[in-house]
Design a protein around this motif. Structure first.
Motif, PDB file in Angstrom:
ATOM      1  N   GLN A 118      -5.255   5.915  -6.911  1.00  0.00           N
ATOM      2  CA  GLN A 118      -5.092   4.504  -7.271  1.00  0.00           C
ATOM      3  C   GLN A 118      -4.150   4.356  -8.461  1.00  0.00           C
ATOM      4  N   GLY A 158      -7.801   2.326  -0.064  1.00  0.00           N
ATOM      5  CA  GLY A 158      -8.553   2.090  -1.289  1.00  0.00           C
ATOM      6  C   GLY A 158     -10.001   2.437  -1.040  1.00  0.00           C
ATOM      7  N   SER A 159     -10.898   1.470  -1.235  1.00  0.00           N
ATOM      8  CA  SER A 159     -12.318   1.673  -0.924  1.00  0.00           C
ATOM      9  C   SER A 159     -12.729   0.812   0.268  1.00  0.00           C
ATOM     10  N   ASN A 175      -0.555   2.369  -8.413  1.00  0.00           N
ATOM     11  CA  ASN A 175      -0.276   1.265  -9.338  1.00  0.00           C
ATOM     12  C   ASN A 175       1.005   1.508 -10.135  1.00  0.00           C
ATOM     13  N   ILE A 187       0.832  -1.201   0.000  1.00  0.00           N
ATOM     14  CA  ILE A 187       0.000   0.000   0.000  1.00  0.00           C
ATOM     15  C   ILE A 187       0.870   1.256   0.000  1.00  0.00           C
ATOM     16  N   SER A 217      -0.587  -1.849  -4.693  1.00  0.00           N
ATOM     17  CA  SER A 217      -1.934  -2.325  -5.006  1.00  0.00           C
ATOM     18  C   SER A 217      -3.011  -1.285  -4.732  1.00  0.00           C
ATOM     19  N   GLN A 218      -2.819  -0.515  -3.672  1.00  0.00           N
ATOM     20  CA  GLN A 218      -3.844   0.416  -3.240  1.00  0.00           C
ATOM     21  C   GLN A 218      -3.232   1.657  -2.628  1.00  0.00           C
ATOM     22  N   THR A 219      -4.126   2.612  -2.342  1.00  0.00           N
ATOM     23  CA  THR A 219      -3.758   3.877  -1.704  1.00  0.00           C
ATOM     24  C   THR A 219      -4.279   3.895  -0.269  1.00  0.00           C
TER      25      THR A 219
END
Length: 356
Positions: A209, A235-236, A213, A179, A218-220
């Motif tokens: 995002q 992410g979400s 990437n 992350i 993979s995510q923020t």
């Protein structure tokens, strides 16, 4: 409006079922959908289950211009004895109405919505996949349909539910992800729409995002919009950390989504007598815990993956490796327990599931 007024029109042209081993997420849709209309002065009317089909909207419909829309996400599961379980659908419709209030959308009848969902899932029951880890994803959503460019709440809406068979989120088993802590952009601020489940929140997250990437992450990990130091979501998903034996998650503050999986995890932890706290957490708290050896686990929670373990955070120029990049004991236990309740293989002591 009564439950018996839901009209059902069955399709005369059933689709071919997709390959159960190649479902992915949200790529295939069942034969039917639920629709109910809202007209100012008339309320919600004409609830119906109809063949899955495109939506015809005027180009001036307010949803296209002012993003007056909300949505939800939940799942139906097939048990080993071929029973269908819904997981906490009442919570989803309660949260949908909370989002409606924020977006100036008329509230729905939650009992009607649940009955419509049950009937829709029964109609398309044969679409529920039975392979391990698979499920039927359920997407309720509301769109503003009034054709008018004035900046004001729409006078017309549609509430729709569609269904999608989805594959196992972890085809090769759960693996911790990397992350990137976002420093420039923010997802939401208190007083904004962060605690509502509305499309604009997700559109604004795409840039972070994309940048994550590009850097191989993979995510923020989102920080607060005011001081850019307090952790909000990943992410979400909602996020949890295990620090020195205690599981902590950011307290709901007006910009963080009230995750149903998040709430389930908190209840599970309490039932297992594992200390859990909801409080403000800064990125500096995390780096300090990492340096003093008390940062033990980290994971995100949400409907799609249930749990996404975190093996690494990158903050500024520092790589924070968590549990040697491996899934933690508590993370694995929570995943196994919640998925077991959802698919009926573990007794549901919380009364979260509804059997159809």
């Amino acid at each position: 409006m009564t439950m018996t007024e839901i009209k059902i029109e069955l399709t005369t042209n059933k689709k071919d079922k997709p390959d159960i081993n190649n479902l992915g997420f949200g790529r295939f849709f069942t034969d039917h959908m639920f629709v109910v209309d809202y007209t100012e002065g008339k309320g919600w009317h004409e609830p119906r289950i109809i063949p899955y089909q495109p939506i015809s909207l005027d180009p001036a419909s307010k949803v296209f211009h002012y993003a007056q829309t909300v949505f939800e996400g939940l799942k139906a599961y097939l048990t080993v004895d071929n029973k269908v379980l819904l997981f906490r659908p009442e919570s989803n419709f309660k949260r949908l109405n909370a989002s409606n209030e924020r977006l100036c959308i008329p509230v729905i009848d939650e009992e009607l919505a649940l009955e419509a969902l049950k009937q829709l899932v029964e109609v398309d029951r044969e679409w529920i996949p039975n392979a391990p880890g698979t499920s039927l994803y359920i997407r309720p959503f509301i769109i503003a349909t009034e054709p008018c460019l004035g900046v004001a709440s729409s006078q017309n809406f549609q509430f729709i539910i569609i269904l999608s068979p989805v594959g196992s989120y972890y085809k090769e088993g759960i693996k911790p992800v990397k992350i990137l802590v976002e420093q420039q952009y923010v997802r939401a601020v208190a007083g904004g729409t962060g605690e509502a489940k509305t499309g604009g929140n997700y559109a604004s997250s795409l840039k972070g995002q994309e940048l994550a990437n590009k850097d191989g992450y993979s995510q923020t990990l989102w920080l607060d919009g005011r001081e850019k130091q307090y952790i909000e979501e990943v992410g979400s998903m909602n996020i949890f950390f295990k620090i020195n034996g205690t599981v902590v998650t950011p307290a709901l503050n007006g910009s963080i989504l009230h995750g149903i999986t998040r709430d389930s995890m908190i209840q599970l932890l309490k039932a297992k007598n594992i200390p859990v706290e909801e409080r403000q957490i800064s990125i500096h708290d995390i780096t300090e815990a990492y340096h003093n050896g008390t940062l033990e686990e980290a994971f995100g929670t949400g409907t799609a993956a249930v749990i996404s373990p975190i093996g690494e955070l990158k903050w500024l120029d520092e790589r924070i490796i968590i549990n040697n990049g491996e899934i933690g004991e508590v993370t694995q236990m929570l995943y196994d327990t919640l998925t077991g309740i959802q698919n009926g293989s573990i007794p549901d002591q919380f009364n979260w599931t509804i059997k159809l």
